[in-house]
Structures are given as C-alpha cells and as structure tokens.
Design a protein around this motif. Structure first.
Motif, PDB file in Angstrom:
ATOM      1  N   ALA A  58     -81.362  66.402  70.461  1.00  0.00           N
ATOM      2  CA  ALA A  58     -82.334  66.974  71.476  1.00  0.00           C
ATOM      3  C   ALA A  58     -83.694  67.362  70.673  1.00  0.00           C
ATOM      4  O   ALA A  58     -84.882  67.660  70.907  1.00  0.00           O
ATOM      5  CB  ALA A  58     -81.958  68.305  72.048  1.00  0.00           C
ATOM      6  N   SER A  59     -83.388  67.597  69.173  1.00  0.00           N
ATOM      7  CA  SER A  59     -84.531  68.340  68.355  1.00  0.00           C
ATOM      8  C   SER A  59     -85.638  67.370  68.095  1.00  0.00           C
ATOM      9  O   SER A  59     -86.814  67.846  68.274  1.00  0.00           O
ATOM     10  CB  SER A  59     -83.847  68.609  66.882  1.00  0.00           C
ATOM     11  N   ALA A  60     -85.483  66.099  68.434  1.00  0.00           N
ATOM     12  CA  ALA A  60     -86.558  65.028  68.469  1.00  0.00           C
ATOM     13  C   ALA A  60     -87.617  65.301  69.541  1.00  0.00           C
ATOM     14  O   ALA A  60     -88.774  64.916  69.471  1.00  0.00           O
ATOM     15  CB  ALA A  60     -86.231  63.600  68.441  1.00  0.00           C
ATOM     16  N   TYR A  61     -87.216  65.803  70.606  1.00  0.00           N
ATOM     17  CA  TYR A  61     -87.865  66.068  71.927  1.00  0.00           C
ATOM     18  C   TYR A  61     -88.884  67.138  71.583  1.00  0.00           C
ATOM     19  O   TYR A  61     -90.140  67.192  72.098  1.00  0.00           O
ATOM     20  CB  TYR A  61     -87.190  66.313  73.085  1.00  0.00           C
ATOM     21  N   LEU A  62     -88.621  68.202  70.634  1.00  0.00           N
ATOM     22  CA  LEU A  62     -89.672  69.227  70.308  1.00  0.00           C
ATOM     23  C   LEU A  62     -90.762  68.504  69.368  1.00  0.00           C
ATOM     24  O   LEU A  62     -91.912  68.531  69.606  1.00  0.00           O
ATOM     25  CB  LEU A  62     -88.830  70.259  69.589  1.00  0.00           C
ATOM     26  N   ALA A  63     -90.321  67.531  68.629  1.00  0.00           N
ATOM     27  CA  ALA A  63     -91.327  66.855  67.685  1.00  0.00           C
ATOM     28  C   ALA A  63     -92.121  65.902  68.349  1.00  0.00           C
ATOM     29  O   ALA A  63     -93.129  65.605  68.132  1.00  0.00           O
ATOM     30  CB  ALA A  63     -90.408  66.113  66.494  1.00  0.00           C
ATOM     31  N   GLN A 118     -88.546  60.909  63.667  1.00  0.00           N
ATOM     32  CA  GLN A 118     -88.281  60.087  64.795  1.00  0.00           C
ATOM     33  C   GLN A 118     -89.270  60.323  65.851  1.00  0.00           C
ATOM     34  O   GLN A 118     -89.861  59.538  66.681  1.00  0.00           O
ATOM     35  CB  GLN A 118     -86.937  59.696  65.183  1.00  0.00           C
ATOM     36  N   GLY A 119     -88.817  61.757  66.403  1.00  0.00           N
ATOM     37  CA  GLY A 119     -89.670  62.335  67.681  1.00  0.00           C
ATOM     38  C   GLY A 119     -91.111  62.311  67.431  1.00  0.00           C
ATOM     39  O   GLY A 119     -91.766  61.938  68.315  1.00  0.00           O
ATOM     40  N   LEU A 120     -91.636  62.833  66.330  1.00  0.00           N
ATOM     41  CA  LEU A 120     -93.020  62.570  65.936  1.00  0.00           C
ATOM     42  C   LEU A 120     -93.625  61.309  66.303  1.00  0.00           C
ATOM     43  O   LEU A 120     -94.765  61.259  66.844  1.00  0.00           O
ATOM     44  CB  LEU A 120     -93.284  63.021  64.533  1.00  0.00           C
TER      45      LEU A 120
END
Length: 453
Positions: free
Chosen positions: A70-75, A134-136
């Motif tokens: 889930a952390s990628a979604y913040l990024a 990755q999210g960024l």
C-alpha cells in the motif's frame, strides 16, 4: 475519385496509422508499469510475508506485506503532482520516458534485495524504499499515457482509444501472474522463497527496454502543442488545478475508487484469501486471475467504444452497480470450494470491473482543460488508488481476522461502490467537450450526429 477525396483518404489512412502507433506505444508502456506494480502485489500475497517479515507469522505477516504494498499509493500522489507539473509545463512525452525508466530501475532493484535472514530489518526497509520509487513513477506514467492517446484521438473515438491504455492493466497482471506461475510450478517451495521469486522482477528489464524504444518514436500531443504555441501554460499547474478544479479532482477520485477496490480484491486479496483461508493452491488462484484478465482484455475496449456512443456516465454507472451486485455472490461462489465456481466468480467480477474501468480514463481526462489536464487526471486517479487500492488488501486481511467471515469483505466492496456511484452522480457528462482548447476548462462542442459516431 477526385484529387481532394484521394487526399482525404490518404490523410485518414495516415491518421489511422499514427493512432495505431500511439496506441501501441501507450499500451506497451502501461503494461510494463502495471506488470511491475502488480508483480509486487502477487509477491505480497504469496511470498513476501515469509521472505521479509518472517518474525510475524500468519495474518500479521500478511498484513505487513500488504501495508508495504500500500505504501506505493502514497508515493503515487507525490508522483502525480510532480510529473503532472512537468507534464503540463514541459510536455507529455518526456515525462512518460522518465517515469518508465524510473519504474524499471526500482523493479529490477527489488529483485536484488537481500532477505530478512541476511540483513535483518534493513531488508523490509529497503523493500519499502523501492516500493515508494515504484509508486512515484506510476504517479506520472498513467496520466501521461492516457493523454498521449486521448489528446491524439478523433473526437468521436476518444473513449475507445482511452480504454486501450486501460488494457495495460489486465495484460500487465497476466504477465505478472504468469511469471510467478511459471516460477512457482518449476521450483520447490524452498527454492521459490530463496531465489525463485526474484526472477520475474529481474526479467522486467527486458520489458522496460522495449517500452522505452517504442516511446521514443511518438510525437507530442496536439493539445499540449496548442498550449505551448499560445503561451498558455499554467505557472504552477497544481495550484491552478486546485484553485479552479478541486471539486472535479475530489469527485473524480471518489468516482474511480471502486475500480481500485475491486481490482485489488481480485489480484491480491482474493489470491491471499483463496490460498490461506480456503486452501486452494497458488497455481489455481493465479490461473483464476489470469483467465479473468483475458475477459478484461476483450471487455475494456468494448466498453470504451460503447461510451463513445451512449456517453461515459451510463457505462460507468452500469459497471459500478454490477460491482456492488456481485460483491456477495463473489464470495459465496469462492466459499463453495468448487474450482469451476472460483473461475465463475472471477469472471463475473472482472466483467463488472471492465465496464467501470474502460471509459474512466477518458472521463477523467475530459474533466480538465489542457493547461492542467496532466495534473488533474493524474491526481484524481492516484487519489482513487490511495482511497481504494492501497487500503483494500490490508483492510480485507484485518476484516477476515476480526470477523472470520468473507461477508465482511463483501460489505467493504459494496460500500466502496456506493461512494463511487454517489460521486459520479455529482459530475457532468464529458463526452461532448473540446479538449484541444488551451484553457483551464474543456469547451462545449456540438453533439455528434449518428453518422459521425
């Protein structure tokens, strides 16, 4: 045939060839991005709890793995603002190349991260850092890919070409699950956990190379060229966006929320539930995901094309409503333990998702004017991921631990769909706007006749 008609036919053929090239470039690029992103989701469901969180057994390890997912979604939100700024200031094409290279480097590096038993707590921390990168990257990729197709597309086919970008999701998911299926089927459990899981991540370098090569040969969009020629660029696009369009951003994000919740349920939470709670094999659940993605591959362009005829909102309405209707039957079918019914459950929910997801990219793009479209489209979509996709795996794992019943997850999916329906109700139909107008808002255009449509 007159010279003028011959010239018109040649121009039409040239335009069709150009659209095919642009469409293929966007599909391949988004396929690579989603392959990289969902590869992490599959690994989170199947191996990361044991590789990076071995001190936390059972449900706790699964939840921690999904929280890293889930952390990628913040990024992604940060990436949407960052890449949106430069996409509206510098251009769509350059940001697409940067985002794709960034994603490729991060995914390849994940395949090299030592496990917990080798470097201890540093392992999940490094994994988390790469997941944020990755999210960024995805925060800038998706919006740019949508605009490369939608802003080049003929007015009466924007829905169809916008949906072609969305096809990258099922293709990327099929590749990610197929890669894991091949590796898992040929290795022992010990070998898979030791080194086998790394192969799909390292192999992404090949896909990234192909995507970059193809994208180097596409041109900037007419909408951005008009903004550049008129000197109409917003000084700080995100500020201009939120000053004038905060309502569209918020409602657009909530409207799209159910697509993220539903798809993440299918590719991450459903796989975890099927293997850990129902006792199905990893191979079975991966095959269910892959075959349902074949349905999405065919259905998404169909629903995108349908939105060119009947409007974006009616098709999206139908998709969200179907997601709500199938929420409980999905788990009833899974809980039977019947292998054929697992495939039926996945097929029904993926069809509902496709009706929702097919037109949504074009719909969000048409909400914003050319000066702030990259920012608006990206922020709205990544907001939906933060609200829906990011939380779904961890929440569903927690709900199962708390209640022991799959109906709690069905209520969660039903709630997400209800919020999306309400938000969509508050937004206007976008099919008839002139998106090439170099301003903050799309301008109304004359409705197409039946012949033109």
């Amino acid at each position: 045939m007159t010279p003028s008609s011959s010239s018109a036919t040649a121009d039409s053929q040239l335009d069709a060839k150009k659209m095919r090239r642009i469409s293929v470039a966007s599909v391949i690029g988004t396929t690579v991005e989603w392959y990289d992103l969902f590869l992490f989701g599959t690994a989170s469901a199947l191996v990361f709890d044991k590789v990076f969180f071995p001190e936390f057994g059972g449900a706790v390890g699964t939840i921690l793995a999904f929280l890293t997912f889930a952390s990628a979604y913040l990024a992604r939100m940060v990436g949407a603002v960052f890449f949106g700024h430069f996409g509206d200031r510098v251009g769509r094409k350059s940001m697409l190349l940067v985002s794709l290279m960034t994603m490729g480097v991060a995914t390849f590096a994940i395949g090299l991260v030592p496990d917990y038993n080798t470097i201890g707590v540093a392992a999940p921390l490094v994994l988390l850092g790469l997941r944020l990168v990755q999210g960024l990257a995805l925060g800038g990729e998706w919006g740019g890919a949508v605009l490369m197709t939608v802003e080049h597309a003929p007015e009466h086919r924007r829905g169809f070409f916008g949906s072609m970008v969305q096809v990258g999701v099922p293709i990327g998911t099929m590749l990610a699950n197929g890669a894991f299926l091949l590796v898992a089927s040929g290795l022992s459990e010990a070998a898979l956990l030791s080194w086998g899981w790394r192969i799909p991540f390292l192999a992404s370098a090949v896909l990234v190379g192909v995507g970059i090569y193809i994208r180097l040969n596409i041109e900037e969009t007419p909408s951005f060229q008009a903004v550049r020629q008129e000197g109409a660029k917003a000084k700080i696009p995100f500020v201009a966006l939120m000053r004038r369009h905060w309502r569209q951003v918020l409602l657009g994000g909530v409207t799209t929320l159910s697509t993220g919740s539903t798809f993440t349920l299918l590719v991450a939470s459903g796989v975890s539930y099927g293997t850990k709670d129902l006792g199905h094999s990893k191979g079975l659940m991966l095959w269910a995901v892959m075959l349902s993605c074949v349905i999405a591959f065919l259905a998404i362009p169909y629903f995108g094309r349908l939105s060119d005829r009947v409007g974006r909102k009616p098709v999206i309405y139908a998709g969200i409503a179907a997601e709500a209707v199938f929420a409980f039957p999905f788990f009833w079918l899974l809980d039977t333990g019947s292998v054929p019914l697992v495939f039926v459950a996945y097929a029904l929910m993926m069809l509902a998702f496709s009706a929702n997801y097919g037109p949504i990219a074009t719909f969000l793009a048409e909400l914003f004017g050319a000066r702030v479209r990259y920012s608006g489209l990206s922020v709205a979509y990544m907001l939906s991921g933060l609200l829906g996709s990011a939380a779904t795996p961890a929440i569903t794992a927690w709900l199962l631990t708390l209640t022991g019943s799959s109906s709690s997850i069905a209520w969660y999916i039903l709630g997400a769909a209800s919020l999306s329906l309400l938000a969509l109700l508050l937004l206007a139909e976008t099919r008839f706007g002139d998106i090439d107008e170099p301003g903050l808002e799309p301008q109304p255009a004359a409705r197409l006749t039946g012949a033109e449509a």
